[in-house]
Design a protein around this motif. Structure first.
Motif, PDB file in Angstrom:
ATOM      1  N   LYS A  69       0.870  -1.181   0.000  1.00  0.00           N
ATOM      2  CA  LYS A  69       0.000   0.000   0.000  1.00  0.00           C
ATOM      3  C   LYS A  69       0.903   1.226   0.000  1.00  0.00           C
ATOM      4  O   LYS A  69       1.708   1.403   0.920  1.00  0.00           O
ATOM      5  CB  LYS A  69      -0.971  -0.008   1.184  1.00  0.00           C
ATOM      6  N   ALA A  78      -5.407  -6.243  11.625  1.00  0.00           N
ATOM      7  CA  ALA A  78      -6.768  -5.834  11.237  1.00  0.00           C
ATOM      8  C   ALA A  78      -6.845  -5.622   9.724  1.00  0.00           C
ATOM      9  O   ALA A  78      -7.820  -6.035   9.075  1.00  0.00           O
ATOM     10  CB  ALA A  78      -7.146  -4.554  11.977  1.00  0.00           C
ATOM     11  N   GLU A  79      -5.818  -4.998   9.141  1.00  0.00           N
ATOM     12  CA  GLU A  79      -5.800  -4.795   7.686  1.00  0.00           C
ATOM     13  C   GLU A  79      -5.726  -6.135   6.950  1.00  0.00           C
ATOM     14  O   GLU A  79      -6.405  -6.337   5.937  1.00  0.00           O
ATOM     15  CB  GLU A  79      -4.587  -3.926   7.296  1.00  0.00           C
ATOM     16  N   GLU A  81      -6.781  -8.974   8.048  1.00  0.00           N
ATOM     17  CA  GLU A  81      -8.084  -9.628   8.227  1.00  0.00           C
ATOM     18  C   GLU A  81      -9.081  -9.089   7.194  1.00  0.00           C
ATOM     19  O   GLU A  81      -9.807  -9.850   6.551  1.00  0.00           O
ATOM     20  CB  GLU A  81      -8.584  -9.350   9.652  1.00  0.00           C
ATOM     21  N   ALA A  82      -9.090  -7.754   7.023  1.00  0.00           N
ATOM     22  CA  ALA A  82     -10.015  -7.125   6.077  1.00  0.00           C
ATOM     23  C   ALA A  82      -9.729  -7.550   4.639  1.00  0.00           C
ATOM     24  O   ALA A  82     -10.637  -7.601   3.802  1.00  0.00           O
ATOM     25  CB  ALA A  82      -9.925  -5.599   6.200  1.00  0.00           C
ATOM     26  N   LEU A  83      -8.461  -7.861   4.355  1.00  0.00           N
ATOM     27  CA  LEU A  83      -8.089  -8.292   3.001  1.00  0.00           C
ATOM     28  C   LEU A  83      -8.307  -9.788   2.796  1.00  0.00           C
ATOM     29  O   LEU A  83      -8.130 -10.299   1.688  1.00  0.00           O
ATOM     30  CB  LEU A  83      -6.617  -7.938   2.718  1.00  0.00           C
ATOM     31  N   GLY A  84      -8.688 -10.495   3.873  1.00  0.00           N
ATOM     32  CA  GLY A  84      -9.014 -11.914   3.737  1.00  0.00           C
ATOM     33  C   GLY A  84      -7.850 -12.867   3.944  1.00  0.00           C
ATOM     34  O   GLY A  84      -7.763 -13.912   3.296  1.00  0.00           O
TER      35      GLY A  84
END
Ligand SMILES: [Zn+2]
Length: 322
Positions: A69, A78-79, A81-84
């Protein structure tokens, strides 16, 4: 049969005084890894504990491509997790920057926002797209995640295995075999002919190379072989050149998927090149002046060397400037 008693005395250790404090390996791409591996801290729950740590940072891959990024390859838990991130595929690399460092993969079908860039690691290294420290850690991360992706089943009994030891082992629940991540040694060598006043090095060209590019010869070390014997065998197989003495120069982690390049200078004893046409489309001797021109990008035939991230570049440079 010769015994060790019949050999002359081995060469003595000459001490450290003649050695540079700067290792030649430090100049190769992927050599900047500063992660403290703490291999004694790989308990059964090491990955889960590290993922729950607020200071954890994670290198993420989709298949073999690195996610970044704005050029930054580190994601928070957390990031990730959000990206799978697939939690069961995460591995603990070690500790850096005050917290645990992990590597993980996201699914092929994961939806990634446009602010995230996906790049293959070789392109990232050639382009200098991130720091040497991150490149080194990404090499460790890529080799490990690719090993897990390709070694799900026991090589002994074909049962599906489970990750253990923070990702540094896979255990078979059926036969009890323990499988460890492999590192494949590769010799890469610059043959040099300085007999009878000559001063030339041997470079070859594979058909897949970019136009004009010539490089050192290279090949996998085979079981039961020393580094020196592998250099002599590969140089003869690929170019028909006999090699005498071999001098180690530097090594380079090469995470495609998990090699260790062992760079050597090799003393040529013959001159007539017989290229193995299944591997090389050309092989030539170049003078030291030509080698300098190749590195400078001014060779009259447009011959080019591999980029500075590649150990071949440094094998050529060390001789050309030596
Ligand atoms: Zn098994």
């Amino acid at each position: 049969m010769r015994s060790f008693d019949e050999l002359p005395a081995p060469p003595p250790f000459r001490g450290f005084d003649g050695l540079s404090p700067i290792e030649a390996s430090a100049f190769t791409g992927f050599a900047g890894n500063r992660i403290d591996r703490r291999s004694e801290n790989r308990a059964a729950d090491a990955v889960a504990t590290a993922l729950a740590d607020a200071t954890a940072r994670i290198y993420l891959f989709r298949a073999d491509r690195v996610l970044t990024k704005s050029g930054d390859p580190l994601f928070t838990a957390a990031e990730a997790e959000a990206l799978g991130i697939r939690r069961e595929g995460a591995v603990l690399l070690g500790w850096a920057g005050g917290g645990p460092r992990l590597a993980g993969v996201i699914g092929d079908d994961a939806v990634v926002p446009e602010t995230i860039t996906e790049t293959d690691l070789r392109s990232l290294a050639v382009a200098g797209g991130t720091s040497a420290e991150h490149l080194g850690a990404l090499a460790q991360a890529r080799s490990l995640t690719q090993w897990h992706a390709r070694h799900r089943f026991c090589a002994n009994c074909a049962t599906e295995t489970a990750m253990a030891n923070g990702g540094y082992r896979r255990d078979c629940p059926s036969c009890g075999a323990e499988h460890f991540p492999r590192v494949d040694p590769v010799v890469i060598m610059l043959a040099i002919d300085n007999r009878e006043g000559g001063d030339n090095c041997l470079l070859g060209r594979q058909p897949r190379f970019l136009p004009g590019m010539y490089s050192c010869l290279a090949g996998f070390v085979e079981p039961g072989e020393t580094i020196e014997d592998a250099v002599r065998r590969e140089t003869f197989e690929e170019a028909g050149i006999r090699i005498g003495r071999v001098a180690y120069h530097a090594s380079q982690p090469w995470p495609f998927p998990s090699s260790l390049m062992i760079g050597c200078h090799a003393e040529a004893l013959t001159r007539d090149i017989i290229p193995d046409e299944t591997e090389l489309e050309d092989a030539r001797w170049f003078s030291r002046a030509e080698a300098r021109a190749i590195l400078a990008g001014t060779h009259p035939d447009g011959v080019r060397a591999p980029p500075p991230m590649a150990i071949a570049h440094h094998l050529i440079r060390a001789w050309a400037e030596g």
